[in-house]
Motif scaffolding. Structure first.
Motif, PDB file in Angstrom:
ATOM      1  N   ASP A 176       0.824  -1.213   0.000  1.00 61.59           N
ATOM      2  CA  ASP A 176       0.000   0.000   0.000  1.00 61.59           C
ATOM      3  C   ASP A 176       0.859   1.266   0.000  1.00 61.59           C
ATOM      4  N   GLU A 177       0.159   2.395  -0.047  1.00 61.69           N
ATOM      5  CA  GLU A 177       0.834   3.684  -0.150  1.00 61.69           C
ATOM      6  C   GLU A 177       1.725   3.951   1.064  1.00 61.69           C
ATOM      7  N   GLN A 178       1.242   3.579   2.247  1.00 58.72           N
ATOM      8  CA  GLN A 178       2.042   3.835   3.445  1.00 58.72           C
ATOM      9  C   GLN A 178       3.363   3.059   3.399  1.00 58.72           C
ATOM     10  N   ALA A 179       3.278   1.833   2.937  1.00 57.10           N
ATOM     11  CA  ALA A 179       4.494   1.018   2.827  1.00 57.10           C
ATOM     12  C   ALA A 179       5.449   1.627   1.811  1.00 57.10           C
ATOM     13  N   ARG A 180       4.900   2.159   0.719  1.00 55.07           N
ATOM     14  CA  ARG A 180       5.746   2.780  -0.316  1.00 55.07           C
ATOM     15  C   ARG A 180       6.413   4.053   0.227  1.00 55.07           C
ATOM     16  N   VAL A 181       5.644   4.866   0.946  1.00 50.92           N
ATOM     17  CA  VAL A 181       6.219   6.092   1.519  1.00 50.92           C
ATOM     18  C   VAL A 181       7.315   5.715   2.524  1.00 50.92           C
ATOM     19  N   ASP A 182       7.020   4.749   3.376  1.00 48.83           N
ATOM     20  CA  ASP A 182       8.000   4.363   4.400  1.00 48.83           C
ATOM     21  C   ASP A 182       9.281   3.809   3.771  1.00 48.83           C
ATOM     22  N   ARG A 183       9.126   3.011   2.733  1.00 45.41           N
ATOM     23  CA  ARG A 183      10.320   2.472   2.055  1.00 45.41           C
ATOM     24  C   ARG A 183      11.108   3.622   1.401  1.00 45.41           C
ATOM     25  N   MET A 184      10.372   4.557   0.821  1.00 45.09           N
ATOM     26  CA  MET A 184      11.043   5.706   0.213  1.00 45.09           C
ATOM     27  C   MET A 184      11.792   6.521   1.275  1.00 45.09           C
ATOM     28  N   CYS A 185      11.233   6.586   2.471  1.00 48.44           N
ATOM     29  CA  CYS A 185      11.912   7.310   3.566  1.00 48.44           C
ATOM     30  C   CYS A 185      13.243   6.635   3.871  1.00 48.44           C
ATOM     31  N   GLU A 186      13.266   5.311   3.826  1.00 50.96           N
ATOM     32  CA  GLU A 186      14.519   4.580   4.060  1.00 50.96           C
ATOM     33  C   GLU A 186      15.500   4.799   2.905  1.00 50.96           C
ATOM     34  N   LEU A 187      14.976   4.710   1.683  1.00 51.49           N
ATOM     35  CA  LEU A 187      15.850   4.922   0.513  1.00 51.49           C
ATOM     36  C   LEU A 187      16.412   6.338   0.514  1.00 51.49           C
ATOM     37  N   ASN A 188      15.607   7.272   1.000  1.00 56.66           N
ATOM     38  CA  ASN A 188      16.060   8.661   1.055  1.00 56.66           C
ATOM     39  C   ASN A 188      17.203   8.820   2.065  1.00 56.66           C
ATOM     40  N   VAL A 189      17.111   8.134   3.178  1.00 57.20           N
ATOM     41  CA  VAL A 189      18.203   8.179   4.167  1.00 57.20           C
ATOM     42  C   VAL A 189      19.493   7.644   3.520  1.00 57.20           C
ATOM     43  N   GLU A 190      19.349   6.529   2.829  1.00 60.56           N
ATOM     44  CA  GLU A 190      20.517   5.933   2.169  1.00 60.56           C
ATOM     45  C   GLU A 190      21.132   6.908   1.165  1.00 60.56           C
ATOM     46  N   ARG A 191      20.247   7.543   0.377  1.00 56.96           N
ATOM     47  CA  ARG A 191      20.708   8.494  -0.647  1.00 56.96           C
ATOM     48  C   ARG A 191      21.453   9.677  -0.007  1.00 56.96           C
ATOM     49  N   GLN A 192      20.892  10.197   1.068  1.00 52.79           N
ATOM     50  CA  GLN A 192      21.497  11.366   1.715  1.00 52.79           C
ATOM     51  C   GLN A 192      22.781  10.997   2.447  1.00 52.79           C
ATOM     52  N   LEU A 193      22.835   9.753   2.931  1.00 55.64           N
ATOM     53  CA  LEU A 193      24.071   9.266   3.554  1.00 55.64           C
ATOM     54  C   LEU A 193      25.189   9.235   2.503  1.00 55.64           C
ATOM     55  N   VAL A 194      24.859   8.710   1.337  1.00 55.17           N
ATOM     56  CA  VAL A 194      25.836   8.676   0.243  1.00 55.17           C
ATOM     57  C   VAL A 194      26.228  10.105  -0.147  1.00 55.17           C
ATOM     58  N   ASN A 195      25.243  10.986  -0.198  1.00 53.31           N
ATOM     59  CA  ASN A 195      25.534  12.384  -0.545  1.00 53.31           C
ATOM     60  C   ASN A 195      26.487  13.029   0.454  1.00 53.31           C
ATOM     61  N   VAL A 196      26.224  12.835   1.730  1.00 51.47           N
ATOM     62  CA  VAL A 196      27.062  13.503   2.727  1.00 51.47           C
ATOM     63  C   VAL A 196      28.473  12.914   2.708  1.00 51.47           C
ATOM     64  N   ALA A 197      28.557  11.608   2.495  1.00 48.45           N
ATOM     65  CA  ALA A 197      29.878  10.971   2.475  1.00 48.45           C
ATOM     66  C   ALA A 197      30.694  11.391   1.253  1.00 48.45           C
ATOM     67  N   ASN A 198      30.000  11.821   0.206  1.00 52.07           N
ATOM     68  CA  ASN A 198      30.692  12.255  -1.011  1.00 52.07           C
ATOM     69  C   ASN A 198      30.999  13.752  -1.044  1.00 52.07           C
ATOM     70  N   THR A 199      30.603  14.478  -0.015  1.00 56.91           N
ATOM     71  CA  THR A 199      30.951  15.906  -0.008  1.00 56.91           C
ATOM     72  C   THR A 199      32.471  16.037   0.085  1.00 56.91           C
ATOM     73  N   THR A 200      32.977  17.139  -0.424  1.00 52.37           N
ATOM     74  CA  THR A 200      34.429  17.364  -0.333  1.00 52.37           C
ATOM     75  C   THR A 200      34.877  17.381   1.136  1.00 52.37           C
ATOM     76  N   ILE A 201      33.971  17.781   2.008  1.00 54.24           N
ATOM     77  CA  ILE A 201      34.324  17.904   3.430  1.00 54.24           C
ATOM     78  C   ILE A 201      34.609  16.538   4.057  1.00 54.24           C
ATOM     79  N   VAL A 202      33.700  15.591   3.845  1.00 51.55           N
ATOM     80  CA  VAL A 202      33.918  14.240   4.397  1.00 51.55           C
ATOM     81  C   VAL A 202      35.069  13.553   3.648  1.00 51.55           C
ATOM     82  N   GLN A 203      35.096  13.739   2.334  1.00 52.12           N
ATOM     83  CA  GLN A 203      36.160  13.120   1.542  1.00 52.12           C
ATOM     84  C   GLN A 203      37.546  13.569   2.009  1.00 52.12           C
TER      85      GLN A 203
END
Ligand code: CO
Length: 212
Positions: free
Chosen positions: A139-166
């Motif tokens: 259902d929609e709630q499950a899709r939103v919740d999964r997207m919330c997890e995927l979004n965390v993963e995406r932002q984790l990758v983004n922060v780790a790839n900043t010049t600052i963390v690198q």
């Protein structure tokens, strides 16, 4: 006229309570802040960083925005990150999403929401890339919740790839980047176990997440 007097009353009560329980607390804080943790979370009022993890003033460096995003052109985020990593020398950065995030939900909808659609564009792209697998969820709630997890993963990758963390990793600074998610429904915080502390681990996470 004093506005919102109850908030100032609360503040009086709070600061006296802290001082009672921890004599000299504020005096010690004045000197400097030395948090070892940087929290990147959603601006949602139901996700108050310090309270969730039971930390006192001075223990958590915090950046919050709609949908806990790490955009590489966001000077606000980058400034917090640089100060946290280079000056405070935080040892842990946690990207903290939450289930039922309104920002993530909005990014999944086909109708326009105005200016915020620009902010949420990268979440929309993430949604479009994962639309097929998300469609298999019940259902929609499950899709939103999964997207919330995927979004965390995406932002984790983004922060780790900043010049600052690198650059921090390049000079051998110890720095862990974590992906966590919070449930507004029961107050439970969980570790999505995506954490990385080196480029080797980051590349592995990227390879796993892009191969979906
Ligand atoms: Co949110």
């Amino acid at each position: 006229m004093k506005t919102l007097p109850e908030l100032f009353d609360n503040n009086e009560e709070w600061r006296h309570r802290i001082e009672r329980e921890h004599p000299g607390f504020f005096e010690k804080l004045v000197g400097q802040q030395q948090p070892k943790l940087l929290w990147i979370g959603c601006a949602d009022s139901r996700v108050p960083a310090n309270e969730i993890v039971g930390l006192m003033p001075g223990e958590l460096f915090v950046h919050r925005n709609v949908a806990n995003l790490v955009n590489h052109t966001d000077l606000n985020l980058l400034s917090v990150l640089q100060f946290g990593v280079d000056v405070l020398q935080v040892e842990h950065i946690m990207v903290v999403g939450h289930y039922g995030c309104g920002g993530v939900r909005a990014a999944m909808e086909d109708e326009p929401h105005g200016l915020i659609d620009n902010w949420l564009r990268q979440v929309r792209e993430l949604y479009l890339r994962n639309r097929k697998s998300l469609g298999e969820l019940p259902d929609e709630q499950a899709r939103v919740d999964r997207m919330c997890e995927l979004n965390v993963e995406r932002q984790l990758v983004n922060v780790a790839n900043t010049t600052i963390v690198q650059e921090a990793w390049r000079r051998g600074q110890k720095l862990n980047v974590h992906g966590w998610i919070y449930s507004i429904a029961d107050g439970h915080l969980s570790d999505l176990k995506l954490g990385v502390q080196s480029n080797q681990e980051l590349r592995q996470l990227e390879a796993d997440s892009y191969s979906v």
